[in-house]
Motif scaffolding. Structure first.
Motif, short mmCIF file in Angstrom:
data_model
loop_
_atom_site.label_atom_id
_atom_site.label_comp_id
_atom_site.label_asym_id
_atom_site.label_seq_id
_atom_site.Cartn_x
_atom_site.Cartn_y
_atom_site.Cartn_z
N UNK A 266 5.06 2.04 71.74
CA UNK A 266 5.65 3.27 72.29
C UNK A 266 5.12 3.56 73.69
N UNK A 267 3.84 3.38 73.91
CA UNK A 267 3.22 3.74 75.19
C UNK A 267 3.64 2.84 76.33
N UNK A 268 4.37 1.80 76.06
CA UNK A 268 4.76 0.84 77.10
C UNK A 268 6.14 1.12 77.70
N UNK B 13 3.77 6.75 80.69
CA UNK B 13 2.51 7.49 80.68
C UNK B 13 2.68 8.99 80.53
N UNK B 14 3.90 9.47 80.68
CA UNK B 14 4.15 10.89 80.52
C UNK B 14 3.90 11.73 81.76
N UNK C 283 25.20 28.44 74.63
CA UNK C 283 26.21 27.80 73.77
C UNK C 283 26.61 26.41 74.26
N UNK C 284 26.61 26.21 75.55
CA UNK C 284 26.98 24.89 76.08
C UNK C 284 25.91 23.83 75.85
N UNK C 285 24.76 24.21 75.32
CA UNK C 285 23.74 23.22 74.93
C UNK C 285 24.02 22.65 73.54
N UNK C 286 25.01 23.17 72.86
CA UNK C 286 25.36 22.68 71.53
C UNK C 286 25.76 21.22 71.57
N UNK C 287 25.25 20.45 70.61
CA UNK C 287 25.62 19.04 70.53
C UNK C 287 24.61 18.28 69.69
N UNK C 288 24.87 16.99 69.58
CA UNK C 288 23.93 16.09 68.91
C UNK C 288 22.99 15.53 69.97
N UNK C 289 21.71 15.64 69.71
CA UNK C 289 20.69 15.18 70.65
C UNK C 289 20.08 13.87 70.13
N UNK C 290 20.09 12.88 70.99
CA UNK C 290 19.57 11.55 70.64
C UNK C 290 18.36 11.23 71.50
N UNK C 291 17.37 10.59 70.89
CA UNK C 291 16.33 9.99 71.72
C UNK C 291 16.66 8.50 71.85
N UNK C 292 16.23 7.95 72.96
CA UNK C 292 16.57 6.57 73.26
C UNK C 292 15.40 5.89 73.95
N UNK C 293 15.21 4.65 73.61
CA UNK C 293 14.14 3.85 74.22
C UNK C 293 14.70 3.11 75.45
N UNK C 294 13.99 3.19 76.55
CA UNK C 294 14.40 2.46 77.74
C UNK C 294 13.75 1.07 77.70
N UNK C 295 14.27 0.18 78.52
CA UNK C 295 13.74 -1.18 78.58
C UNK C 295 12.64 -1.32 79.62
N UNK C 296 12.33 -0.24 80.34
CA UNK C 296 11.33 -0.27 81.39
C UNK C 296 10.24 0.76 81.13
N UNK C 297 9.11 0.63 81.84
CA UNK C 297 8.05 1.63 81.71
C UNK C 297 8.33 2.82 82.64
N UNK C 298 9.15 2.57 83.66
CA UNK C 298 9.45 3.62 84.62
C UNK C 298 10.81 4.25 84.28
N UNK C 299 11.12 5.36 84.95
CA UNK C 299 12.32 6.12 84.61
C UNK C 299 13.59 5.37 84.98
N UNK C 300 13.68 4.89 86.19
CA UNK C 300 14.86 4.17 86.63
C UNK C 300 16.10 5.04 86.61
N UNK C 301 17.24 4.41 86.44
CA UNK C 301 18.51 5.13 86.36
C UNK C 301 18.62 5.75 84.98
#
Length: 124
Positions: free
Chosen positions: A29-31, A54-55, A88-106
């Motif tokens: 996870x930390x990578x 790293x957060x 109300x416009x924040x309503x929706x399904x929220x997903x977490x997703x793993x990126x393939x990089x350690x940095x934010x990128x696009x």
């Protein structure tokens, strides 16, 4: 096997708060940078926020900036999204997703695993 399990969704009144969690397993996870992405009813995916491995670096969509805070606990392999002043416009399904990089990128690119999502409903 990579697993991402979201929790913390529910029904909240406008102006209220929620904290979402995403428990990660099956990888170091930390990578990796991690994302929150949401989908409103009948609409496409919308990137919400991304955090680096790293957060210490984060980025937010303009629609949530100043109201949402992304964080992570690498010791607990858990990603969080604190949501305040919900609309109300924040309503929706929220997903977490793993990126393939350690940095934010696009924000919406470079994602290889998704959770099943947790539903957030903002309504009076």
């Amino acid at each position: 096997e990579v697993q991402l399990v979201e929790s913390g969704g529910g029904l909240v009144q406008p102006g209220g708060s929620l904290r979402l969690s995403c428990a990660a397993s099956g990888f170091t996870f930390s990578a990796y940078a991690m994302s929150w992405v949401r989908q409103a009813p009948g609409k496409g995916l919308e990137w919400v926020s991304v955090i680096n491995n790293g957060g210490d670096t984060t980025t937010y969509a303009d629609s949530v900036k100043g109201r949402f805070t992304i964080s992570r606990d690498n010791a607990k392999n858990t990603l969080y999204l604190r949501m305040n002043s919900l609309k109300p416009e924040d309503t929706g399904v929220y997903y977490c997703a793993k990126k393939t990089t350690y940095y934010i990128g696009s924000p919406l690119s470079g994602v290889d695993y998704w959770g099943k999502g947790t539903l957030v409903t903002v309504s009076s």
